[in-house]
Motif scaffolding. Structure first.
Motif, short mmCIF file in Angstrom:
data_model
loop_
_atom_site.label_atom_id
_atom_site.label_comp_id
_atom_site.label_asym_id
_atom_site.label_seq_id
_atom_site.Cartn_x
_atom_site.Cartn_y
_atom_site.Cartn_z
N ALA A 140 0.61 -1.11 -0.02
CA ALA A 140 0.07 -0.30 0.19
C ALA A 140 0.33 1.58 0.39
CB ALA A 140 -0.48 0.42 1.06
N HIS A 172 0.13 6.00 0.14
CA HIS A 172 -0.92 6.63 1.00
C HIS A 172 -1.13 7.60 -0.38
CE1 HIS A 172 -0.18 4.91 4.94
NE2 HIS A 172 0.94 5.63 4.40
N HIS A 203 -3.87 9.18 -3.32
CA HIS A 203 -5.12 8.56 -3.82
C HIS A 203 -5.91 10.05 -3.84
CE1 HIS A 203 -7.85 11.12 0.43
NE2 HIS A 203 -6.71 10.47 0.22
N SER A 220 -6.33 2.51 -0.06
CA SER A 220 -5.18 1.92 0.19
C SER A 220 -5.19 1.80 -1.48
CB SER A 220 -4.78 0.77 0.89
OG SER A 220 -3.76 0.22 0.69
N THR A 221 -3.85 2.05 -1.70
CA THR A 221 -3.41 1.95 -3.59
C THR A 221 -2.64 -0.33 -3.34
OG1 THR A 221 -3.50 4.09 -4.21
CG2 THR A 221 -2.42 2.13 -5.08
N MET A 222 -2.90 -0.58 -3.77
CA MET A 222 -2.15 -1.66 -3.49
C MET A 222 -1.82 -2.99 -5.04
SD MET A 222 -4.15 -3.83 -0.45
CE MET A 222 -4.49 -3.69 0.50
N GLN A 251 -6.18 0.62 -6.74
CA GLN A 251 -7.26 1.50 -5.82
C GLN A 251 -8.02 1.22 -5.30
OE1 GLN A 251 -7.34 5.93 -6.75
NE2 GLN A 251 -7.30 5.26 -8.62
#
Length: 212
Positions: free
Chosen positions: A17, A19, A21, A116-118, A133
């Motif tokens: 992840a 931060h 966004h 989160s971004t994964m 996202q």
């Protein structure tokens, strides 16, 4: 049910992840949509066309695909106007209904919360992972929770809904970023001029009621 939802999320999403966004807006789309229930049954599957600017959707199921889908559906939805058409081209007939809720799985609402971004798949191997996202969206009319996954260019990949009694997932596949056939998003001549039916008092009729 919520436990199953969390297990599914953990199995599918590798926790890599950051931060960053921003609020996404979907593009125009043409592609294939499947809807799966909490027992892994296919609720619906077929082609869709979505106009993101005018918030118009055409969804046509296909019973010929080998997914054990038995119900033919042809829906034309005008989300901004709060109208849904159930089309029967074979019999040249139509139903027109008012939507009490305009929520749908193709657009991230303004009140969504970034989570989160994964990366799904491999972080290290080139071409073997997809960065996306994850957003949480409120679902007051469905009385549950939803999680929406989008690519970094805001293309919806899947949306999972968990209600009081079930779980279901919308998945988009083979998506192209344009409206291939604009005529699909116009009201057929045999549907024009129909009065709109209102849902029974106390209900919150939405696009989901025709799918799940």
């Amino acid at each position: 049910m919520y436990t199953a939802f969390l297990i599914f999320a953990l199995m599918c999403w590798t926790a890599h992840a950051d931060h960053h966004h921003h609020l996404c807006r979907s593009s125009n789309m043409t592609g294939f949509l499947s809807v799966m229930g909490n027992m892994a049954e296919i609720k619906a599957a077929g082609q869709f066309t979505y106009d993101s600017q005018n918030k118009r959707l055409r969804f046509q199921t296909n019973t010929s695909i080998p997914w054990n889908v038995t119900t033919d559906q042809d829906l034309l939805v005008f989300f901004d106007e709060g109208i849904i058409y159930k089309i029967d081209s074979k019999n040249q007939s139509c139903e027109k209904k008012l939507l009490q809720s305009t929520k749908h799985p193709f657009d991230l609402p303004a009140d969504a919360t970034y989570m989160s971004t994964m990366i799904s798949g491999s972080v290290a191997l080139e071409g073997e992972g997809m960065k996306f996202q994850i957003w949480s969206t409120p679902t007051p009319n469905l009385k549950g929770n939803a999680m929406m996954c989008l690519t970094m260019r805001c293309l919806p990949v899947s949306t999972i809904y968990v209600t009081e009694s079930s779980m279901f997932m919308f998945s988009n596949m083979n998506v192209e970023l344009d409206v291939k056939d604009p005529d699909l998003l116009t009201v057929p001549s045999f549907c024009q001029g129909l009065p709109a039916e209102e849902a029974p008092e106390g209900t919150a009729y939405s696009f989901f009621d025709e799918i799940i």
